[in-house]
Design a protein around this motif. Structure first.
Motif, short mmCIF file in Angstrom:
data_model
loop_
_atom_site.label_atom_id
_atom_site.label_comp_id
_atom_site.label_asym_id
_atom_site.label_seq_id
_atom_site.Cartn_x
_atom_site.Cartn_y
_atom_site.Cartn_z
N GLN A 42 38.83 -89.71 -25.25
CA GLN A 42 37.56 -89.29 -24.64
C GLN A 42 36.36 -89.98 -25.29
N GLY A 43 36.58 -90.86 -26.25
CA GLY A 43 35.50 -91.58 -26.89
C GLY A 43 35.34 -91.26 -28.37
N GLY A 44 36.18 -90.37 -28.90
CA GLY A 44 36.15 -90.08 -30.33
C GLY A 44 35.08 -89.10 -30.77
N ILE A 45 34.48 -88.38 -29.81
CA ILE A 45 33.41 -87.43 -30.14
C ILE A 45 33.75 -86.06 -29.57
N CYS A 46 33.51 -85.03 -30.36
CA CYS A 46 33.65 -83.65 -29.90
C CYS A 46 32.41 -82.89 -30.38
N THR A 47 31.71 -82.25 -29.46
CA THR A 47 30.51 -81.48 -29.78
C THR A 47 30.71 -80.04 -29.34
N VAL A 48 30.44 -79.10 -30.24
CA VAL A 48 30.49 -77.68 -29.90
C VAL A 48 29.04 -77.20 -29.81
N ASN A 49 28.61 -76.92 -28.57
CA ASN A 49 27.23 -76.55 -28.27
C ASN A 49 27.07 -75.05 -28.08
N LEU A 50 25.86 -74.57 -28.28
CA LEU A 50 25.52 -73.20 -27.91
C LEU A 50 25.15 -73.16 -26.44
N VAL A 66 24.63 -65.30 -26.12
CA VAL A 66 24.96 -66.69 -26.44
C VAL A 66 26.46 -66.86 -26.63
N ASP A 67 26.99 -67.96 -26.16
CA ASP A 67 28.39 -68.33 -26.35
C ASP A 67 28.40 -69.81 -26.75
N LYS A 116 23.76 -73.02 -35.60
CA LYS A 116 23.66 -71.57 -35.39
C LYS A 116 24.99 -70.90 -35.09
N LEU A 117 26.07 -71.68 -34.98
CA LEU A 117 27.38 -71.09 -34.77
C LEU A 117 27.79 -70.28 -36.00
N GLU A 118 28.36 -69.11 -35.76
CA GLU A 118 28.81 -68.26 -36.85
C GLU A 118 30.33 -68.31 -36.91
N VAL A 138 38.33 -74.21 -28.85
CA VAL A 138 37.91 -74.07 -30.24
C VAL A 138 38.08 -72.62 -30.63
N LYS A 139 38.75 -72.39 -31.74
CA LYS A 139 38.93 -71.04 -32.26
C LYS A 139 38.37 -70.98 -33.67
N GLY A 140 37.80 -69.85 -34.01
CA GLY A 140 37.29 -69.65 -35.35
C GLY A 140 35.81 -69.33 -35.42
N PHE A 141 35.10 -69.45 -34.28
CA PHE A 141 33.69 -69.11 -34.23
C PHE A 141 33.49 -67.80 -33.48
N LYS A 142 32.43 -67.10 -33.82
CA LYS A 142 32.09 -65.85 -33.16
C LYS A 142 31.64 -66.16 -31.74
N ARG A 143 32.15 -65.37 -30.77
CA ARG A 143 31.80 -65.57 -29.36
C ARG A 143 30.91 -64.44 -28.88
N LEU A 144 30.10 -64.74 -27.89
CA LEU A 144 29.26 -63.78 -27.21
C LEU A 144 28.41 -62.94 -28.18
N PHE A 145 27.51 -63.59 -28.88
CA PHE A 145 26.61 -62.90 -29.78
C PHE A 145 25.19 -62.96 -29.21
#
Length: 102
Positions: free
Chosen positions: A16-24, A38-39, A68-70, A91-98
Protein backbone atom coordinates in the motif's frame (compact mmCIF):
# COMPACT_ATOMS: atom_id res chain seq x y z
CA UNK A 1 4.70 1.58 22.78
CA UNK A 2 5.17 -2.01 21.66
CA UNK A 3 3.84 -2.66 18.16
CA UNK A 4 3.14 -6.10 16.81
CA UNK A 5 2.21 -7.19 13.30
CA UNK A 6 2.49 -10.43 11.41
CA UNK A 7 4.17 -10.99 8.03
CA UNK A 8 0.88 -10.78 6.10
CA UNK A 9 0.20 -7.34 7.59
CA UNK A 10 3.75 -6.15 6.96
CA UNK A 11 3.51 -7.21 3.31
CA UNK A 12 0.07 -5.60 2.94
CA UNK A 13 1.37 -2.26 4.30
CA UNK A 14 4.39 -2.44 1.96
CA UNK A 15 2.07 -3.05 -1.01
CA UNK A 16 0.00 0.00 0.00
CA UNK A 17 3.06 2.29 -0.09
CA UNK A 18 4.72 1.50 3.24
CA UNK A 19 2.66 3.97 5.31
CA UNK A 20 0.03 3.36 7.98
CA UNK A 21 -1.69 6.27 9.75
CA UNK A 22 -4.08 5.91 12.68
CA UNK A 23 -6.27 9.04 12.70
CA UNK A 24 -8.83 10.41 15.10
CA UNK A 25 -12.40 10.66 13.81
CA UNK A 26 -14.94 12.94 15.49
CA UNK A 27 -18.59 12.03 15.01
CA UNK A 28 -20.91 14.92 14.14
CA UNK A 29 -23.04 16.34 16.93
CA UNK A 30 -22.29 16.66 20.60
CA UNK A 31 -22.54 14.48 23.65
CA UNK A 32 -23.14 15.78 27.17
CA UNK A 33 -21.65 19.14 28.11
CA UNK A 34 -20.28 20.08 24.68
CA UNK A 35 -18.10 17.02 24.16
CA UNK A 36 -17.53 15.18 20.89
CA UNK A 37 -17.58 11.41 20.51
CA UNK A 38 -14.23 10.33 19.06
CA UNK A 39 -13.01 7.08 17.53
CA UNK A 40 -10.08 6.19 15.25
CA UNK A 41 -9.54 4.88 11.74
CA UNK A 42 -6.61 3.57 9.71
CA UNK A 43 -5.39 4.86 6.39
CA UNK A 44 -2.45 4.25 4.09
CA UNK A 45 -1.88 7.97 3.44
CA UNK A 46 0.62 10.15 5.33
CA UNK A 47 -0.94 12.59 7.82
CA UNK A 48 -1.45 16.25 6.85
CA UNK A 49 -0.13 17.77 10.11
CA UNK A 50 2.94 15.75 11.04
CA UNK A 51 3.34 17.60 14.36
CA UNK A 52 0.08 15.99 15.60
CA UNK A 53 1.45 12.45 15.16
CA UNK A 54 4.07 10.16 16.60
CA UNK A 55 6.16 8.57 13.85
CA UNK A 56 7.61 5.09 14.28
CA UNK A 57 9.45 2.86 11.84
CA UNK A 58 8.99 -0.88 11.93
CA UNK A 59 10.60 -3.17 9.36
CA UNK A 60 10.66 -0.43 6.73
CA UNK A 61 7.07 0.72 7.30
CA UNK A 62 6.35 4.26 8.50
CA UNK A 63 3.66 4.20 11.19
CA UNK A 64 1.92 7.39 12.35
CA UNK A 65 -0.24 7.49 15.49
CA UNK A 66 -2.21 10.58 16.50
CA UNK A 67 -0.90 12.01 19.77
CA UNK A 68 -4.38 12.13 21.37
CA UNK A 69 -4.92 8.38 21.05
CA UNK A 70 -5.10 6.68 24.44
CA UNK A 71 -3.53 3.27 24.81
CA UNK A 72 -5.79 0.68 26.40
CA UNK A 73 -3.22 -2.11 26.38
CA UNK A 74 0.56 -2.23 26.59
CA UNK A 75 0.89 -3.70 23.08
CA UNK A 76 -0.63 -2.26 19.93
CA UNK A 77 -1.45 -4.86 17.29
CA UNK A 78 -1.86 -4.20 13.57
CA UNK A 79 -3.50 -6.95 11.54
CA UNK A 80 -5.01 -7.31 8.08
CA UNK A 81 -8.37 -9.09 8.01
CA UNK A 82 -10.76 -10.10 5.26
CA UNK A 83 -10.17 -11.53 1.81
CA UNK A 84 -9.08 -9.81 -1.36
CA UNK A 85 -10.35 -7.39 -2.56
CA UNK A 86 -12.07 -6.63 0.76
CA UNK A 87 -9.02 -6.66 3.04
CA UNK A 88 -8.81 -4.02 5.75
CA UNK A 89 -6.37 -3.05 8.47
CA UNK A 90 -7.37 -3.49 12.12
CA UNK A 91 -5.69 -1.82 15.08
CA UNK A 92 -6.07 -3.13 18.61
CA UNK A 93 -4.76 -1.62 21.80
CA UNK A 94 -6.19 1.91 21.73
CA UNK A 95 -9.24 3.17 23.59
CA UNK A 96 -12.31 3.43 21.33
CA UNK A 97 -15.27 5.77 21.45
CA UNK A 98 -14.08 8.33 23.98
CA UNK A 99 -15.24 11.92 24.47
CA UNK A 100 -13.17 15.02 23.82
CA UNK A 101 -13.97 18.55 25.05
CA UNK A 102 -14.62 21.13 22.34
Amino acid sequence: MNIRMDNKTRTWIENQGGICTVNLVAYPGQVNNKRLLVDFECSTEPPHNLEDYYRLELDGAALYFHKKLEQKKKDVELRVSGREPFEYLEVKGFKRLFTEAV
